[in-house]
Design a protein around this motif. Structure first.
Motif, mmCIF file in Angstrom:
data_model
loop_
_atom_site.group_PDB
_atom_site.id
_atom_site.type_symbol
_atom_site.label_atom_id
_atom_site.label_comp_id
_atom_site.label_asym_id
_atom_site.label_seq_id
_atom_site.Cartn_x
_atom_site.Cartn_y
_atom_site.Cartn_z
ATOM 1 N N ILE B 324 -54.189 -32.790 -2.074
ATOM 2 C CA ILE B 324 -54.718 -31.791 -1.133
ATOM 3 C C ILE B 324 -53.878 -31.786 0.145
ATOM 4 C CG2 ILE B 324 -56.664 -31.246 0.392
ATOM 5 C CD1 ILE B 324 -58.534 -32.144 -1.871
ATOM 6 N N ILE B 325 -53.553 -32.979 0.624
ATOM 7 C CA ILE B 325 -52.768 -33.081 1.858
ATOM 8 C C ILE B 325 -51.359 -32.502 1.657
ATOM 9 C CG2 ILE B 325 -51.649 -34.737 3.419
ATOM 10 C CD1 ILE B 325 -54.237 -36.408 3.260
ATOM 11 N N ARG B 326 -50.738 -32.840 0.532
ATOM 12 C CA ARG B 326 -49.385 -32.308 0.302
ATOM 13 C C ARG B 326 -49.396 -30.792 0.195
ATOM 14 N NH1 ARG B 326 -46.508 -35.515 -4.443
ATOM 15 N NH2 ARG B 326 -44.798 -34.082 -4.018
ATOM 16 N N GLN B 327 -50.405 -30.272 -0.470
ATOM 17 C CA GLN B 327 -50.471 -28.810 -0.617
ATOM 18 C C GLN B 327 -50.759 -28.136 0.725
ATOM 19 O OE1 GLN B 327 -53.361 -28.593 -3.822
ATOM 20 N NE2 GLN B 327 -51.732 -28.402 -5.356
ATOM 21 N N GLU B 328 -51.542 -28.795 1.554
ATOM 22 C CA GLU B 328 -51.836 -28.241 2.877
ATOM 23 C C GLU B 328 -50.548 -28.188 3.718
ATOM 24 O OE1 GLU B 328 -54.823 -27.006 3.556
ATOM 25 O OE2 GLU B 328 -54.176 -26.381 5.568
ATOM 26 N N ILE B 329 -49.737 -29.215 3.578
ATOM 27 C CA ILE B 329 -48.467 -29.246 4.320
ATOM 28 C C ILE B 329 -47.529 -28.145 3.818
ATOM 29 C CG2 ILE B 329 -46.385 -30.631 4.754
ATOM 30 C CD1 ILE B 329 -48.327 -33.098 4.773
ATOM 31 N N ASN B 330 -47.504 -27.928 2.509
ATOM 32 C CA ASN B 330 -46.710 -26.822 1.966
ATOM 33 C C ASN B 330 -47.189 -25.481 2.515
ATOM 34 O OD1 ASN B 330 -46.518 -28.503 -1.158
ATOM 35 N ND2 ASN B 330 -44.843 -28.177 0.242
ATOM 36 N N ASP B 331 -48.500 -25.374 2.673
ATOM 37 C CA ASP B 331 -49.066 -24.136 3.212
ATOM 38 C C ASP B 331 -48.630 -23.941 4.670
ATOM 39 O OD1 ASP B 331 -51.199 -21.901 3.022
ATOM 40 O OD2 ASP B 331 -51.773 -23.024 4.820
ATOM 41 N N LEU B 332 -48.639 -25.031 5.438
ATOM 42 C CA LEU B 332 -48.227 -24.937 6.842
ATOM 43 C C LEU B 332 -46.756 -24.557 6.972
ATOM 44 C CD1 LEU B 332 -49.932 -27.990 8.565
ATOM 45 C CD2 LEU B 332 -50.431 -25.568 8.857
ATOM 46 N N ARG B 334 -45.002 -22.768 4.925
ATOM 47 C CA ARG B 334 -44.894 -21.341 4.620
ATOM 48 C C ARG B 334 -45.323 -20.509 5.835
ATOM 49 N NH1 ARG B 334 -48.811 -18.168 3.095
ATOM 50 N NH2 ARG B 334 -50.342 -19.747 2.568
ATOM 51 N N ARG B 335 -46.449 -20.883 6.443
ATOM 52 C CA ARG B 335 -46.907 -20.157 7.634
ATOM 53 C C ARG B 335 -45.894 -20.220 8.757
ATOM 54 N NH1 ARG B 335 -52.519 -19.259 7.463
ATOM 55 N NH2 ARG B 335 -53.345 -20.502 5.769
ATOM 56 N N ALA B 337 -42.771 -20.499 8.642
ATOM 57 C CA ALA B 337 -41.579 -19.680 8.397
ATOM 58 C C ALA B 337 -41.804 -18.215 8.755
ATOM 59 C CB ALA B 337 -41.146 -19.802 6.936
ATOM 60 N N GLY B 338 -43.061 -17.781 8.831
ATOM 61 C CA GLY B 338 -43.359 -16.400 9.216
ATOM 62 C C GLY B 338 -42.769 -15.395 8.247
ATOM 63 N N PRO B 339 -42.241 -14.260 8.749
ATOM 64 C CA PRO B 339 -41.708 -13.232 7.848
ATOM 65 C C PRO B 339 -40.563 -13.756 6.974
ATOM 66 C CG PRO B 339 -41.840 -12.420 10.102
ATOM 67 C CD PRO B 339 -42.178 -13.864 10.160
ATOM 68 N N TYR B 340 -39.856 -14.770 7.441
ATOM 69 C CA TYR B 340 -38.725 -15.281 6.662
ATOM 70 C C TYR B 340 -39.149 -16.151 5.478
ATOM 71 C CZ TYR B 340 -35.006 -13.274 9.434
ATOM 72 O OH TYR B 340 -34.142 -12.392 10.027
ATOM 73 N N ALA B 341 -40.462 -16.256 5.233
ATOM 74 C CA ALA B 341 -40.902 -16.868 3.975
ATOM 75 C C ALA B 341 -40.757 -15.869 2.831
ATOM 76 C CB ALA B 341 -42.347 -17.336 4.082
ATOM 77 N N LEU B 342 -40.630 -14.576 3.156
ATOM 78 C CA LEU B 342 -40.593 -13.540 2.117
ATOM 79 C C LEU B 342 -39.311 -13.512 1.280
ATOM 80 C CD1 LEU B 342 -42.345 -10.669 4.085
ATOM 81 C CD2 LEU B 342 -43.089 -11.483 1.843
ATOM 82 N N PRO B 343 -38.128 -13.629 1.890
ATOM 83 C CA PRO B 343 -36.913 -13.592 1.067
ATOM 84 C C PRO B 343 -36.955 -14.653 -0.019
ATOM 85 C CG PRO B 343 -36.341 -13.523 3.393
ATOM 86 C CD PRO B 343 -37.809 -13.765 3.315
ATOM 87 N N PHE B 344 -36.457 -14.271 -1.184
ATOM 88 C CA PHE B 344 -36.450 -15.188 -2.326
ATOM 89 C C PHE B 344 -35.037 -15.705 -2.479
ATOM 90 C CE2 PHE B 344 -37.167 -15.600 -7.155
ATOM 91 C CZ PHE B 344 -37.558 -16.924 -6.991
ATOM 92 N N THR B 365 -39.589 -22.295 1.616
ATOM 93 C CA THR B 365 -40.984 -22.686 1.906
ATOM 94 C C THR B 365 -41.997 -22.057 0.952
ATOM 95 O OG1 THR B 365 -41.120 -20.967 3.591
ATOM 96 C CG2 THR B 365 -40.613 -23.191 4.356
ATOM 97 N N ALA B 366 -41.852 -20.755 0.683
ATOM 98 C CA ALA B 366 -42.846 -20.111 -0.189
ATOM 99 C C ALA B 366 -42.709 -20.640 -1.612
ATOM 100 C CB ALA B 366 -42.696 -18.598 -0.157
ATOM 101 N N ALA B 367 -41.465 -20.790 -2.076
ATOM 102 C CA ALA B 367 -41.245 -21.302 -3.435
ATOM 103 C C ALA B 367 -41.857 -22.697 -3.577
ATOM 104 C CB ALA B 367 -39.761 -21.324 -3.759
ATOM 105 N N HIS B 368 -41.666 -23.552 -2.584
ATOM 106 C CA HIS B 368 -42.255 -24.890 -2.647
ATOM 107 C C HIS B 368 -43.775 -24.832 -2.650
ATOM 108 C CE1 HIS B 368 -38.509 -27.207 -1.010
ATOM 109 N NE2 HIS B 368 -38.345 -26.706 -2.206
ATOM 110 N N TYR B 369 -44.305 -23.957 -1.825
ATOM 111 C CA TYR B 369 -45.764 -23.810 -1.785
ATOM 112 C C TYR B 369 -46.303 -23.458 -3.170
ATOM 113 C CZ TYR B 369 -50.188 -21.348 -1.240
ATOM 114 O OH TYR B 369 -51.489 -20.917 -1.426
ATOM 115 N N PHE B 370 -45.692 -22.466 -3.808
ATOM 116 C CA PHE B 370 -46.193 -22.065 -5.131
ATOM 117 C C PHE B 370 -45.942 -23.166 -6.159
ATOM 118 C CE2 PHE B 370 -45.672 -17.753 -3.239
ATOM 119 C CZ PHE B 370 -47.001 -17.375 -3.334
ATOM 120 N N ASN B 371 -44.753 -23.751 -6.128
ATOM 121 C CA ASN B 371 -44.425 -24.782 -7.116
ATOM 122 C C ASN B 371 -45.389 -25.969 -7.023
ATOM 123 O OD1 ASN B 371 -42.868 -27.396 -7.958
ATOM 124 N ND2 ASN B 371 -41.849 -25.710 -9.017
ATOM 125 N N ASN B 372 -45.740 -26.350 -5.831
ATOM 126 C CA ASN B 372 -46.590 -27.537 -5.678
ATOM 127 C C ASN B 372 -48.072 -27.291 -5.947
ATOM 128 O OD1 ASN B 372 -44.847 -29.612 -5.459
ATOM 129 N ND2 ASN B 372 -44.864 -29.726 -3.230
#
Ligand SMILES: Cc1cc2nc3c(=O)[nH]c(=O)nc-3n(C[C@H](O)[C@H](O)[C@H](O)COP(=O)(O)OP(=O)(O)OC[C@H]3O[C@@H](n4cnc5c(N)ncnc54)[C@H](O)[C@@H]3O)c2cc1C
Lengths: 377, 398
Positions: B324-332, B334-335, B337-344, B365-372
């Protein structure tokens, strides 16, 4: 009080839903996601023929709708089907600004947009501006009879497909002044305009845009010099209604996929939906989904109100949907188990649409802050 | 009670730090941060550790291991994560090896263990099947004895890094008539055997890290059976207790939290660093507070283990809270990074010599968030862990 859709809107909803369920299946969407363009010109043409783009413009703009509930009906359907075509960027942002501010020649472009022949993009946010609407460093300088643009724009969605970019630039004021921002129409391929395009993680494409001594005739100006901020605010308000409704639609599909999976996936000799640990969490998803539906109604129904009241409603909706969206995306994945982690199974796409919506026009926290400012006022 | 490492442990930590300083080059660190490690990178990392005698950290000395105690292992894991070092690929080293040491024949130990150390063999784990995830004991892959071979038919799935592996350890059904848990055997299979097909599964962040492995009339010599026929479930469960080591992932969380702080200092929100924004700062502080407590829970359980007490429900607790903690950190992240989380980001877009799109920290950041999201699904899902905790504490009553 009446929460029924009008007859016209219900028909629009039905037609669009049928079109998308016939034409936008998972295989098609996956092909589109992997294509170089990032969207399908055939689907776009089909949407234009159905009148979907026209429904997003008022009658005096050449359309037959344009109100908050027209936007929410259309975008909820697009969201339900996981559509990645740039309707928000071309029609709501680009088309909306042209229709609101354009002179006669510029407004003629709206007709092309409604017919499906022209794409647009709004190049407004900049590297380092995050979600701040008034932070514009790009400059517009008069030189002779011309205007010269310089600066950089960040994550400009649909920039590569756009025939015209609507670019914001500062003519006066400090970097975060609402006053002094002007809007310009910059044709694709203009000298000094360069794009670095890339795919986005939730589908579609965007570009980093550089303006290096882009020379425009005075007629390229859209609206009054230095007074671009309020029209931008309105365009972004409409875009927020669209995005909230699209996310609602995507959440409906994610929830439905989860429901079906809970009923069919067997482990330990029974459907996993018989485990109470999952039942309660699914029930919570449904409860929150209804909250999200109401939040979209609040935002859409108040779109024509005074700017501060409107934006307060919009920020409340985006904050709520940001929170509910995270819950629904994460719980849907979790309750599916491994299968939801795959590119191929469509839940992944919906989870990405829902999650990444929180990265445009302000995230959950940004809208919380905005709500606090506006509700205290 | 003393919350500090003793002198010996501190000296060990310095040694580990010095090694990591030297071995984790900036290029390697970038690859780890962006999730772009190649097979060769992973093999090189194993080789570097092996040269130092630090690859088989949990193995006893007699098998060529480092025989580290729980505290030493913890120190290494934490320091390695903080240094953005590659992970040790666990399948051979910390999953199969303990099973072979306890249940394997002398021949199997002598043949396979050195090959794990040298990197000659890359193992993958063939447990899960399409129909057997949480309910692993319902697995259907069939092995039928014919002379001195087993003939294997069926399908495994979610096989992590199976595309790199030359060996797979599998749970197979050898007695379809026995009670589910009693008809399972543990087989070692060469991936080059005719009849094996590996098909990639692309994950939602576009990565190829898992596979389907199909078996059609695959002939496996009987000497590749581990232990006794139909006793595989016992070995499988023994293996899972090892899979749950380092389950808390404290080091990953610390490294992740540091990364989020770096990002939040660089990102500007309304003209001020994002880290000064009260909403973002509060989110960050809450995770940090959770992590501080969890790190101590983890150490408490590690010291119990070092004192010879086998962890019970505690490892389930650490799995749930840690993920839960690791996933919360991935979420943070991503947040932040702001708009720059969008580019793939991809090699194709960014190329080797192109600058990143937006700030360099934002891209993955977004890829890590989803992967984790996988963290709460695999290794026994968090629901299954909660079932275990509840069952132990409520006595399994209905
Ligand atoms: C990235 C990744 C890598 C993996 N690597 C490997 C590997 O290398 N080798 C390997 O063998 N396997 C691997 N796995 C498989 C992993 O172990 C399984 O995904 C896991 O066991 C869950 O099984 P499932 O995905 O079939 O989900 P299911 O078991 O179908 O579960 C679906 C949902 O139901 C819930 N659920 C199930 N039973 C209960 C219950 N009794 N009470 C309450 N809730 C319940 C689950 O928690 C989950 O939320 C990997 C998985 C992933 C995602």
């Amino acid at each position: 009080m009446n929460f029924e859709l009008t007859e016209e809107r219900r028909m629009l909803q039905d037609t669009l839903r049928r079109f998308l369920s016939d034409r936008y299946d998972t295989a098609t969407r996956n092909r589109i996601l992997e294509s170089d363009e990032g969207f399908s010109p055939e689907i776009w043409e089909g949407l234009a023929e159905l009148g979907v783009i026209g429904a997003l413009f008022a009658e005096d703009q050449g359309g037959f709708g344009g109100a908050g509930f027209d936007i929410s009906v259309v975008f909820e359907e697009l969201g339900r089907a996981g559509v990645v075509e740039p309707m928000l960027d071309t029609a709501i942002l680009g088309g909306g600004l042209l229709a609101a501010l354009g002179d006669e020649a510029q407004r003629a472009l709206v007709e092309e947009v409604i017919g499906g022949g022209l794409h647009l993009a709004l190049a407004h946010y900049e590297p380092g501006s995050r979600y701040d609407l008034s932070r514009v460093r790009a400059t517009a300088t008069p030189e002779g009879g011309e205007i010269v643009l310089n600066g950089a724009k960040a994550v400009v969605v649909n920039a590569e497909a756009a025939g015209q970019l609507i670019v914001s630039a500062r003519e006066s004021g400090a970097a975060d002044d609402p006053g002094g921002i002007s809007l310009f129409l910059v044709p694709a391929g203009a000298n000094g305009l360069s794009l670095r395009g890339y795919p986005m993680i939730s589908g579609g494409r965007a570009a980093e845009v550089t303006l290096d001594e882009v020379r425009l005739p005075a007629s390229a100006r859209l609206g009054t010099a230095g007074e671009g901020f309020e029209p931008l605010r309105t365009a972004i308000a409409r875009a927020n209604v669209a995005l909230a409704a699209e996310t609602l639609g995507a959440m409906e599909t994610a929830t439905e996929l989860t429901r079906e999976y809970l009923l069919t996936r067997q482990q330990f000799g029974r459907p996993i939906g018989t485990f109470q640990a999952l039942q309660h969490r699914f029930a919570d998803m449904l409860i929150e989904l209804e909250q999200a539906r109401s939040a979209v109604i609040n935002a859409a129904g108040n779109l024509e109100k005074s700017p501060d009241f409107r934006d307060m409603q919009i920020s409340s909706a985006r904050n709520l949907i940001g929170r509910v969206g995270r819950l629904i995306a994460e719980e849907s994945i979790q309750m599916h188990g491994g299968i939801a982690m795959t590119q191929e199974y469509e839940l992944a796409h919906f989870a990405k649409r829902i999650t990444m919506a929180d990265h445009r026009f302000g995230d959950t926290d940004w809208h919380l802050e905005r709500f606090l400012e506006l509700s205290a006022a | 009670m003393d919350l500090n490492y003793n002198e010996e442990e501190l000296a060990f930590r310095d040694e580990v730090r010095a090694f990591l300083d030297e071995t984790v080059t900036p290029e390697l660190r970038d690859k780890v941060r962006n999730g772009r490690l190649t097979k060769q990178d992973m093999e090189n990392w194993h080789a570097a550790l092996n040269a130092r005698g630090w690859l088989a950290q949990n193995w006893p000395k007699e098998f060529g291991g480092a025989a580290w105690n729980a505290v030493q292992r913890h120190i290494f894991e934490e320091e390695a994560a903080m240094a953005d070092a590659p992970r040790i690929v666990p399948f051979g080293l910390s999953m199969l090896a303990p099973v072979l040491m306890k249940f394997g024949s002398k021949e199997q130990q002598d043949y396979y263990l050195p090959r794990i150390l040298s990197g000659e063999d890359w193992w993958c784990q063939g447990y899960s099947e399409p129909g057997a995830g949480s309910d692993l004991a319902s697995l259907k892959t069939r092995a039928v004895r014919e002379g001195d071979h087993y003939i294997v038919n069926g399908q495994k799935t979610w096989t992590t890094l199976g595309q790199y592996a030359n060996k797979i350890f599998c749970l197979v059904r050898t007695d379809p008539n026995a009670k589910q848990q009693e008809g399972i055997s543990f087989l070692l299979i060469d991936m080059d055997t005719p009849g094996i097909e590996v098909r990639p599964i692309i994950l939602l962040d576009g990565t190829h890290e898992v596979n389907e492995v199909w078996f059609t009339d695959v002939k496996v010599p009987v000497e590749n059976l581990v232990g006794e026929e139909n006793k595989g479930w016992t070995y499988a469960k023994y293996l899972l207790t090892h899979e749950r080591a380092n389950i808390a992932g404290v080091g990953f969380s610390r490294a992740g939290l540091d990364a989020v702080k770096r990002m939040a200092r660089a990102e500007m929100h309304k003209g001020r660093p994002l880290i000064e924004n009260p909403h973002f700062a509060a989110r960050l502080a809450q995770v940090e507070i959770d992590l501080m407590a969890m790190a101590t829970t983890n150490l408490r359980i590690i010291s119990q283990a070092a004192a010879g007490q086998a962890p019970g429900v505690e490892s389930s607790m650490l799995k749930v809270k840690g993920t839960i903690i690791r996933q919360e950190i991935n979420d943070l992240a991503r947040r932040a990074a702001g708009p720059y989380a969008l580019p793939f980001p991809s090699e194709a877009v960014e190329g080797a010599n192109e600058p990143p799109i937006g700030p360099d920290y934002a891209g993955p950041t977004a890829a890590h968030y989803f992967n984790n999201r996988k963290l709460s699904i695999f290794g026994g899902s968090n629901e299954i862990q909660r079932n275990i905790i509840a069952k132990v504490k409520l006595g399994g009553g209905r």
